[in-house]
Structures are given as C-alpha cells and as structure tokens.
Write an enzyme that holds these catalytic residues in place. Structure first.
Site, mmCIF file in Angstrom:
data_model
loop_
_atom_site.group_PDB
_atom_site.id
_atom_site.type_symbol
_atom_site.label_atom_id
_atom_site.label_comp_id
_atom_site.label_asym_id
_atom_site.label_seq_id
_atom_site.Cartn_x
_atom_site.Cartn_y
_atom_site.Cartn_z
ATOM 1 N N VAL A 135 -17.723 -13.853 -41.472
ATOM 2 C CA VAL A 135 -18.559 -15.027 -41.702
ATOM 3 C C VAL A 135 -18.043 -15.929 -42.820
ATOM 4 O O VAL A 135 -18.442 -17.094 -42.908
ATOM 5 C CB VAL A 135 -20.015 -14.599 -41.997
ATOM 6 C CG1 VAL A 135 -20.154 -14.061 -43.430
ATOM 7 C CG2 VAL A 135 -20.993 -15.737 -41.754
ATOM 8 N N TYR A 136 -17.150 -15.446 -43.666
ATOM 9 C CA TYR A 136 -16.657 -16.276 -44.761
ATOM 10 C C TYR A 136 -15.885 -17.472 -44.209
ATOM 11 O O TYR A 136 -14.831 -17.310 -43.591
ATOM 12 C CB TYR A 136 -15.748 -15.483 -45.703
ATOM 13 C CG TYR A 136 -16.427 -14.362 -46.459
ATOM 14 C CD1 TYR A 136 -17.814 -14.288 -46.576
ATOM 15 C CD2 TYR A 136 -15.670 -13.364 -47.065
ATOM 16 C CE1 TYR A 136 -18.423 -13.261 -47.279
ATOM 17 C CE2 TYR A 136 -16.269 -12.333 -47.778
ATOM 18 C CZ TYR A 136 -17.647 -12.290 -47.873
ATOM 19 O OH TYR A 136 -18.243 -11.259 -48.565
ATOM 20 N N SER A 137 -16.442 -18.651 -44.436
ATOM 21 C CA SER A 137 -15.888 -19.889 -43.874
ATOM 22 C C SER A 137 -15.688 -19.766 -42.365
ATOM 23 O O SER A 137 -14.757 -20.340 -41.793
ATOM 24 C CB SER A 137 -14.580 -20.292 -44.561
ATOM 25 O OG SER A 137 -14.810 -20.679 -45.888
#
Length: 326
Positions: A60-62
């Site tokens: 989900v990071y960026s």
C-alpha cells in the site's frame, strides 16, 4: 552493526530495520513528504553500507511505488541472499470489492503483484497489515501457509492487533499444521507503551520477535516542542496518534533531551537505546528521509542506557488510548 535472530527462527537480521514508507510518489499517496526514487536510492545504499540487511515495505505504500523503488535499488546494490526483505498485505489497493483485506483471493493476488514490483521470487517475511474483521482467520492463515509452501515467502509476520487475536491466529495455525507468525510489528515507543500490558509478555513467552514501528514517535521524541518539519505539518496520521496526548507526553520528551545533554549525545541514541533494551524487541523499523536519520539509528545500536536512566524515562508515563489496532 549488531545482528540477532528473528524470534524463534534461524534468520539473522540487523538490529535496525529500514522502513520504506517514506519512499514512493507523493502525488498518489496520503503522505506528501515521501521521497521519489532519485532521492531514495542514496539512502538505501547508505543503509547497506552501514550493515543494515533488513528492509520493510508494504504493497500500500504509494500504492506499490515504494516496492518498486526498494526492489530496483536492492537488485542494483546488494546480493539477494544477503538481504532480509519484508512486505505487507491487507490495506486498500483499489476501490470496490476485493480491493483490500486478507481473503484468500486478496492474499494470492497481492503476493504476486508485490513480488513483481520487488523484482524477486520471494520475500523473507510476509506481514499482514492489521487484522481483517471481515474474513475468517482460518481462511487467512491457510492462504498464508500456502504462500510459504509455494516458496513465495520464507516466514510470516503480523502487525498491530490485540493480543487475544494474535494468540487465536497462531493457535489455529498450530492446530491445523499451518505456518505460524514469527514476528509482530507493533506501535511501541517511549510515549506509547500500551503494548507492554499484553502483547510484549505474550511475544516474550512464545519467542516471537518485535519489530516496532514509530520508534521515535514520528520524530516527536527527538525534536523541541517548537520545531516543525514538513512531515509534522502535513502528516495527519501522526497527528491522530500523538496530538491528544501531547501535553502529558512532553515531560518524557523533555527527559530524553535532558539525558542527551547529560551524556553529550543526541536524542536518537536515548530514545532508541530505551527501545532496543526492551524485550523481545529485535529490530525497530526506522523511517528515513535524510542520511542523518540512518546514521543516527545505526549509532544508537552501540549506545547503552543505565537501569536508572531507563527508570527515569519511564516514570512519567500515563495510560494512553489504544492506537493502531483497527
């Protein structure tokens, strides 16, 4: 750099883990302070040079961009067998049905997408990124077991949840002969110690490693009250975690500064030294957007606090509302 085992496994990890939430694309992510690829790569290289072999990211990071950056950099700068690489699954990757969660469908799809972005055949540690209240835990644990047996992950871990949930998950896995969680990535620092009530004793008794996030409380433990940064002014997640208790936490923050002055060192050494001595902490997850963030974290591994200092830092703590489990 010191190294330790990841809980009750044979896997060697550095006492500092580089968290990569700060690497990505500020245009498609809730955090506008993250670094893009050209600014991220030197930090990853420096971490490797200083002996860090443990890297943590999440799908989900960026929305996948962090995985792409870390995967490309590690491929360029390191040998895969020397690196311990972790990523996570659970949070929303797209709108609509099946866009998030820990269903078998989501886990099987997301592990393959993460591996493609990371440019690797496997991750060393696959972590569930919070509890999924909509999916039976039996379904989740069997799917994670199948990921391991398919060779796509070596171990599995989890993140913030209630201790009874963690115990339930591992008991179900043990009952069915499935892979059990070997690590817990939870919220733990000098101004948030609620995990000491149930989670730390459980993990210690079961030889489960802790890899805490927010070890410096998003920088609040190491800054003067009047000092601001781009992150402190724009990160609403940080504000939700710490703003309500800022006044009662300030005495602890002041004591961190006091001890740093006493020992003629920096505040990072004080705050991280406290965390590194806390059992069963294996490796705090350190975010970095500057070289000094990595260098300071590595330096802290060799800095030791006296028992009287630890007691002095802990004495002002007051109970906090649970943050991070849901």
């Amino acid at each position: 750099m010191e190294y330790t085992k990841l809980g009750n496994t044979g896997l060697d990890i550095s006492r500092i883990c580089l968290g990569t939430m700060g690497f990505g694309d500020p245009k498609n992510w809730i955090h506008k302070w993250v670094l893009e690829e050209d600014d991220s790569r030197p930090l990853i290289k420096k971490a490797l040079e200083l002996g860090i072999n443990f890297f943590d990211t999440a799908n989900v990071y960026s929305l996948g961009r962090s995985e792409e950056i870390i995967g490309k950099a590690l491929k360029d700068y390191a040998k895969r067998d020397e690196i311990v690489l972790a990523t996570k699954v659970q949070q929303k990757m797209f709108e609509g049905p099946n866009g998030q969660g820990l269903s078998r469908k989501a886990i099987m799809a997301q592990i393959d997408q993460s591996l493609a972005r990371l440019q690797t055949d496997y991750v060393d540690l696959y972590i569930i990124h919070r509890w999924d209240y909509q999916t039976p835990i039996e379904e989740t644990m069997e799917a994670l077991h199948d990921v391991v047996k398919a060779g796509k992950a070596r171990y599995i871990g989890t993140s913030s949840m209630f201790a009874y949930q963690f115990q339930q998950a591992n008991t179900i896995a043990e009952k069915n002969g499935w892979t059990k969680f070997v690590s817990m990535q939870n919220h733990l620092n000098l101004i948030y110690r609620e995990e000491e009530r149930e989670m730390l004793p459980y993990c210690l008794s079961e030889k489960i490693a802790l890899t805490p996030y927010s070890p410096l409380a998003s920088g609040r433990l190491i800054r003067d009250k009047t000092e601001t940064t781009t992150r402190s002014q724009t990160d609403y997640v940080q504000n939700n975690k710490y703003d309500l208790t800022a006044d009662k936490d300030q005495l602890i923050i002041d004591r961190v500064a006091e001890l740093a002055n006493k020992y003629e060192t920096n505040r990072v050494n004080i705050a991280l030294s406290w965390l590194l001595q806390k059992q069963p902490v294996a490796a705090p997850v350190i975010g970095a957007t500057k070289m000094s963030h990595i260098e300071g974290a590595v330096e802290a591994v060799d800095f030791k606090l006296a028992a009287t200092d630890i007691a002095y830092l802990e004495e002002p703590y007051l109970p906090h509302t649970i943050i991070g489990h849901v």
